[in-house]
Design an enzyme around this catalytic site. Structure first.
Site, PDB file in Angstrom:
ATOM      1  N   GLY A 133      -0.864  40.152   7.544  1.00  0.00           N
ATOM      2  CA  GLY A 133      -0.288  39.363   6.442  1.00  0.00           C
ATOM      3  C   GLY A 133      -0.893  39.790   5.120  1.00  0.00           C
ATOM      4  O   GLY A 133      -1.133  38.967   4.227  1.00  0.00           O
ATOM      5  N   GLY A 151       0.663  38.890   1.498  1.00  0.00           N
ATOM      6  CA  GLY A 151       0.786  37.518   1.007  1.00  0.00           C
ATOM      7  C   GLY A 151      -0.177  37.202  -0.123  1.00  0.00           C
ATOM      8  O   GLY A 151      -0.928  38.060  -0.600  1.00  0.00           O
ATOM      9  N   GLN A 152      -0.133  35.931  -0.537  1.00  0.00           N
ATOM     10  CA  GLN A 152      -0.923  35.492  -1.694  1.00  0.00           C
ATOM     11  C   GLN A 152      -2.423  35.736  -1.481  1.00  0.00           C
ATOM     12  O   GLN A 152      -3.100  36.263  -2.358  1.00  0.00           O
ATOM     13  CB  GLN A 152      -0.667  33.997  -1.946  1.00  0.00           C
ATOM     14  CG  GLN A 152      -1.193  33.500  -3.275  1.00  0.00           C
ATOM     15  CD  GLN A 152      -1.392  31.983  -3.304  1.00  0.00           C
ATOM     16  OE1 GLN A 152      -1.296  31.306  -2.288  1.00  0.00           O
ATOM     17  NE2 GLN A 152      -1.696  31.455  -4.477  1.00  0.00           N
ATOM     18  N   ASP A 205       1.505  44.352   7.320  1.00  0.00           N
ATOM     19  CA  ASP A 205       2.463  43.312   6.947  1.00  0.00           C
ATOM     20  C   ASP A 205       3.823  43.681   7.532  1.00  0.00           C
ATOM     21  O   ASP A 205       4.003  44.792   8.034  1.00  0.00           O
ATOM     22  CB  ASP A 205       2.549  43.185   5.416  1.00  0.00           C
ATOM     23  CG  ASP A 205       2.978  41.780   5.005  1.00  0.00           C
ATOM     24  OD1 ASP A 205       2.118  40.973   4.638  1.00  0.00           O
ATOM     25  OD2 ASP A 205       4.191  41.480   5.066  1.00  0.00           O
ATOM     26  N   ARG A 237       6.482  44.279   5.939  1.00  0.00           N
ATOM     27  CA  ARG A 237       7.094  45.362   5.164  1.00  0.00           C
ATOM     28  C   ARG A 237       6.024  46.214   4.502  1.00  0.00           C
ATOM     29  O   ARG A 237       4.908  45.734   4.275  1.00  0.00           O
ATOM     30  CB  ARG A 237       7.981  44.781   4.057  1.00  0.00           C
ATOM     31  CG  ARG A 237       9.345  44.334   4.552  1.00  0.00           C
ATOM     32  CD  ARG A 237      10.105  43.584   3.490  1.00  0.00           C
ATOM     33  NE  ARG A 237       9.619  42.211   3.360  1.00  0.00           N
ATOM     34  CZ  ARG A 237       9.923  41.208   4.195  1.00  0.00           C
ATOM     35  NH1 ARG A 237      10.678  41.421   5.218  1.00  0.00           N
ATOM     36  NH2 ARG A 237       9.441  40.001   4.025  1.00  0.00           N
ATOM     37  N   TYR A 296       3.917  22.812   9.694  1.00  0.00           N
ATOM     38  CA  TYR A 296       2.785  23.664   9.286  1.00  0.00           C
ATOM     39  C   TYR A 296       1.460  22.976   9.627  1.00  0.00           C
ATOM     40  O   TYR A 296       0.580  23.573  10.243  1.00  0.00           O
ATOM     41  CB  TYR A 296       2.916  23.906   7.783  1.00  0.00           C
ATOM     42  CG  TYR A 296       1.771  24.633   7.115  1.00  0.00           C
ATOM     43  CD1 TYR A 296       1.454  25.942   7.455  1.00  0.00           C
ATOM     44  CD2 TYR A 296       1.038  24.015   6.101  1.00  0.00           C
ATOM     45  CE1 TYR A 296       0.428  26.610   6.809  1.00  0.00           C
ATOM     46  CE2 TYR A 296       0.012  24.684   5.445  1.00  0.00           C
ATOM     47  CZ  TYR A 296      -0.283  25.977   5.806  1.00  0.00           C
ATOM     48  OH  TYR A 296      -1.292  26.643   5.167  1.00  0.00           O
ATOM     49  N   LYS A 312      -1.371  24.108  12.282  1.00  0.00           N
ATOM     50  CA  LYS A 312      -2.749  24.409  11.860  1.00  0.00           C
ATOM     51  C   LYS A 312      -3.748  23.545  12.643  1.00  0.00           C
ATOM     52  O   LYS A 312      -4.817  24.023  13.038  1.00  0.00           O
ATOM     53  CB  LYS A 312      -2.908  24.192  10.348  1.00  0.00           C
ATOM     54  CG  LYS A 312      -2.237  25.276   9.506  1.00  0.00           C
ATOM     55  CD  LYS A 312      -2.887  26.638   9.720  1.00  0.00           C
ATOM     56  CE  LYS A 312      -2.231  27.758   8.956  1.00  0.00           C
ATOM     57  NZ  LYS A 312      -2.748  29.091   9.289  1.00  0.00           N
TER      58      LYS A 312
HETATM   59  C1  AKB Z   1       0.835  24.779   1.194  1.00  0.00           C
HETATM   60  O1  AKB Z   1       1.062  24.126   0.153  1.00  0.00           O
HETATM   61  O2  AKB Z   1       1.556  24.756   2.188  1.00  0.00           O
HETATM   62  C2  AKB Z   1      -0.417  25.609   1.255  1.00  0.00           C
HETATM   63  C3  AKB Z   1      -1.552  24.869   1.866  1.00  0.00           C
HETATM   64  C4  AKB Z   1      -2.161  23.740   1.159  1.00  0.00           C
HETATM   65  O3  AKB Z   1      -1.975  25.204   2.933  1.00  0.00           O
HETATM   66  N1  AKB Z   1      -0.775  26.062  -0.061  1.00  0.00           N
END
Ligand code: AKB
Length: 311
Positions: free
Chosen positions: A6, A9-10, A32, A34, A137, A141
């Site tokens: 990755g 990414g940021q 990554d 690409r 998400y 996590k």
């Molecule tokens: C998001 O906003 O999903 C992320 C995070 C806080 O993990 N920046």
């Protein structure tokens, strides 16, 4: 040898840059989905869900350390829940299993403040507390954190993790998070002199300047293993502010700047997350110390973005 998954990414782009500065360009393999523009060192195309390709790359470069950053963030994963779960979980297992099988020695995997939820104490959220995430998400996590600890305890895997707050940097744009407004606002302040925010004015969230976040990641990875008492994921505090407060900090530098508010579905996600985080365990275990506050981050962000625009 180090592999960053990755890398486009940021966090990935900045982490690769910093790791190459420390260990040398040829010691850090970026990967990554690409091809990336920056080819200052080895690069491989890798879909984090392609286990065979991952094994191939690890064998080719004799990789010993993996930073696994590929994930769908909070806002994007809400739009593709099943895929968010699959990407965030399956890819983690592939990396954890490489360490379980003693092919690699060490893993960094980021978690997030998204593991917390509406019943978590919002202020100064402790390391160990209620975790009832409401987003895909956050659920992925939290599950990932439990698996990291499980692999560490049962198979001796050296996995290290940080619950990142919202990350703010000038080099790259974030991709699909709830905290993205705090990066966007600086770009729009310079381009348009105004910003329409998708969160309410008092939506307090923990955030961190990228330089601090990258330093925390590298310091955690460089710490002696016996100092790491948390094998799920460390709280990291950062700076707590609301859209109204970041707008006020920008106004100090650009007096004509204005902000308006048009909250969308991300407001609900923000409301379920803490407003500030207790990171005393990270301070105690590996001497974590943050450098940037809201004002000096704002000054640096604006001046770096101006420099980049002038190029
Ligand atoms: C998001 O906003 O999903 C992320 C995070 C806080 O993990 N920046």
């Amino acid at each position: 040898m180090i592999l960053v998954i990755g890398a486009g990414g940021q966090v990935g782009q900045e982490l690769v840059f910093n790791l190459r500065e420390i260990y040398g360009n040829d010691k850090v393999v970026a990967s990554d989905l690409r091809e990336l523009q920056d080819q200052s060192g080895p690069f491989e195309v890798l879909n984090a869900l392609d286990k065979n390709r991952l094994h191939e790359i690890v064998a080719k470069y004799k990789i010993k350390e993996v930073y696994h950053l590929a994930a769908l963030l909070s806002a994007t994963a809400e739009k593709q829940p099943k895929f968010g779960w699959e990407l965030n979980m399956d890819s983690l297992f592939y990396v954890l299993d490489l360490a379980k099988d003693k092919i690699i020695d060490k893993i960094f995997w980021p978690s997030s403040i998204a593991v917390f939820g509406p019943n978590t104490p919002r202020d100064n959220t402790p390391q160990h507390t209620v975790t009832d995430p409401t987003t895909v998400y956050g659920i992925s996590k939290l599950a990932g954190e439990r698996w990291c600890e499980y692999y560490a305890k049962n198979y001796g895997v050296d996995v290290r993790s940080i619950r990142y707050p919202g990350l703010i940097g000038y080099k790259t744009l974030p991709g699909g998070g709830t905290t993205d407004y705090a990066v966007d606002i600086y770009h729009q302040a310079l381009a348009e002199g105004k910003y329409e925010c998708f969160l309410k004015e008092n939506a307090y969230l923990p955030m961190m300047y990228m330089e601090d976040a990258i330093r925390a990641t590298i310091e955690l990875m460089q710490s002696d293993s016996d100092k790491i008492s948390i094998r799920s994921s460390y709280n990291l505090g950062g700076i707590s502010f609301s859209p109204k407060e970041i707008a006020a900090a920008i106004k100090k530098e650009i007096p004509s700047f204005t902000i308006s508010y048009n909250p969308d579905f991300r407001q609900k996600i923000a409301e379920s997350w803490p407003s500030s985080i207790d990171d005393s365990q990270a301070q105690k275990d590996w001497n974590w110390k943050m450098k940037y506050d809201l004002d000096n981050m704002t000054i640096d962000m604006l001046s770096q973005l101006k420099k980049m625009k002038a190029l």
